[in-house]
Design a protein around this motif. Structure first.
Motif, PDB file in Angstrom:
ATOM      1  N   ALA A  40      -9.468 -85.442 -44.332  1.00 37.22           N
ATOM      2  CA  ALA A  40      -9.030 -84.338 -45.282  1.00 37.22           C
ATOM      3  C   ALA A  40     -10.007 -84.521 -46.432  1.00 37.22           C
ATOM      4  O   ALA A  40     -10.396 -85.472 -46.678  1.00 37.22           O
ATOM      5  N   SER A 155      -8.401 -80.025 -32.680  1.00 35.86           N
ATOM      6  CA  SER A 155      -8.509 -80.690 -34.107  1.00 35.86           C
ATOM      7  C   SER A 155      -8.292 -79.932 -35.082  1.00 35.86           C
ATOM      8  O   SER A 155      -9.124 -79.603 -35.932  1.00 35.86           O
ATOM      9  N   GLU A 157      -6.754 -80.418 -37.987  1.00 38.79           N
ATOM     10  CA  GLU A 157      -6.958 -80.839 -39.335  1.00 38.79           C
ATOM     11  C   GLU A 157      -8.366 -80.875 -39.677  1.00 38.79           C
ATOM     12  O   GLU A 157      -8.843 -80.191 -40.816  1.00 38.79           O
ATOM     13  N   ASN A 160      -9.049 -76.945 -40.373  1.00 35.28           N
ATOM     14  CA  ASN A 160      -8.846 -76.352 -41.238  1.00 35.28           C
ATOM     15  C   ASN A 160      -9.717 -76.823 -42.529  1.00 35.28           C
ATOM     16  O   ASN A 160     -10.080 -76.144 -43.525  1.00 35.28           O
ATOM     17  N   MET A 161     -10.186 -78.168 -42.573  1.00 32.96           N
ATOM     18  CA  MET A 161     -11.160 -78.878 -43.520  1.00 32.96           C
ATOM     19  C   MET A 161     -12.371 -78.018 -43.699  1.00 32.96           C
ATOM     20  O   MET A 161     -12.908 -77.640 -44.772  1.00 32.96           O
TER      21      MET A 161
END
Length: 405
Positions: A40, A155, A157, A160-161
């Motif tokens: 993140a 994947s 996360e 979105n990162m």
């Protein structure tokens, strides 16, 4: 949010190698911290659109993180990138990673530290993109993928990162599932093969997983349509990226099933394919065991003529060229990087299944580059949308048409 799909063209593909160029690869930096630590973005990571990275008179330097800049495919990538850099007055610095995860992530740190304002990367797994993106955010360096795309499904996360990063420009890749399905169609319909052995390269590689899914879908479609004439696909044997690995994998598959009548050398830079061909030749089964691949070898025309290859897909060594142009334009400030969508350019494949196919292909993709200096210069002024349109017509017929003018 939904992906913004910029271009889709599902044709078939293949490419062969030019003479290997000398890479200016640097030694990998020390191993990076585990990708999970960067899954993140930092709380203070920038969310706004990034400003241009250079002044109008500053020379642009773009880093290229690549598995190899000297093997069959990598040398072609290097040649087109060097031509693009020359056309626009930029510089490219290469770091070869061998698809080793910590070297992939370390290469981004190394290139950022070397003063690159942008980086293009061929990563081996989605997890590496977390650290790569965080490094680029921290150093205000633009980033684009080539031959790869982060999976929103597998994947989320990381997807979105990178989507929210003001420095991640986008990804240039192929539809690997459709490519896999088409190679199975060629084997089952055109080559009359029913017992197909599968050779992968690195377990978990994103491109490999896409192709494998396509192979499985192709077999399922054939068997559903032909209940009395079933085809089988073996579990994959992994070859790594060496010729010896390809030879051992092919021998193991033919030994396990003497009825094997086809082998798919799925990828891995061309070396596993060379080993696969050697294994079939050594077994005295040239023409009896059909070989197809998505890879790059210099003698494909002869291989198709003598039956040691049945078909090949590729033609896509220009993927890094389009990633280069995406990053170059972002650095110049020609367009702002979006933080609410994932930009993709989907590149077409070209299939080559005969000596005649290869000769037509080689004229404009091997004997000379498909883009000249003037065309490369014009490309550096295109929007992402227009780059996507240009990629969508990257076919043999369109290149022939341009060169005939």
């Amino acid at each position: 949010m939904k992906k913004k799909l910029l271009a889709t063209l599902l044709t078939a593909a293949m490419t062969v190698s030019l003479l290997a160029g000398c890479g200016s690869s640097a030694e990998p930096a020390a191993a990076a911290t585990p990708a999970a630590e960067a899954a993140a973005p930092a709380a203070d990571a920038p969310k706004e659109e990034a400003a241009p990275a250079v002044s109008s008179d500053e020379k642009i330097k773009i880093g290229c993180s690549i598995w190899s800049s000297t093997d069959a495919l990598g040398s072609q990538c290097k040649q087109i990138l060097d031509a693009a850099a020359e056309a626009v007055g930029a510089e490219v610095q290469y770091v070869d990673t061998g698809f080793v995860a910590d070297q992939v992530t370390a290469s981004v740190e190394q290139l950022a530290a070397a003063g690159c304002q942008g980086i293009i990367i061929c990563n081996s797994a989605d997890s590496e993109m977390a650290l790569a993106t965080q490094t680029c955010n921290d150093n205000q360096v633009y980033l684009a993928q080539f031959f790869r795309v982060v999976s929103e499904e597998n994947s989320p996360e990381i997807y979105n990162m990178v989507k929210e990063s003001p420095y991640f420009v986008g990804a240039v890749h192929e539809d690997e599932v459709e490519n896999g399905k088409e190679l199975i169609r060629i084997l089952t319909e055109e080559q009359n093969c029913r017992n197909i052995g599968l050779i992968g390269w690195v377990q978990g590689d994103a491109t490999w997983l896409g192709r494998w899914e396509g192979y499985k879908q192709g077999i399922e479609a054939w068997n559903k349509a032909h209940p009395d004439d079933q085809a089988t696909l073996s579990e994959p044997q992994y070859a790594g990226t060496s010729s010896d690995g390809g030879r051992q994998a092919a021998e193991a598959l033919m030994s396990a099933d003497p009825n094997t009548d086809a082998l798919i050398a799925a990828g891995g830079n061309g070396n596993p394919l060379q080993g696969t061909i050697a294994a079939v030749e050594g077994a005295g089964k040239v023409g009896k065991v059909k070989i197809v691949s998505t890879d790059f070898i210099p003698d494909l025309g002869e291989r198709l003529a003598d039956g040691s290859m049945a078909a090949e897909s590729g033609g896509h060594y220009c993927d890094p060229l389009f990633a280069f142009m995406m990053v170059y334009n972002a650095i110049k400030g020609n367009y702002a990087v979006k933080t609410d969508s994932f930009e993709e350019i989907i590149f077409p494949y070209i299939f080559v299944a005969s000596k005649e196919d290869y000769e037509n292909y080689a004229q404009y993709f091997v004997d000379e580059l498909p883009y000249n200096q003037e065309e490369l210069k014009k490309m550096s002024e295109l929007s992402i949308e227009d780059l996507a349109k240009e990629a969508a017509i990257h076919s043999l017929a369109d290149v022939q048409k341009r060169h005939a003018k």
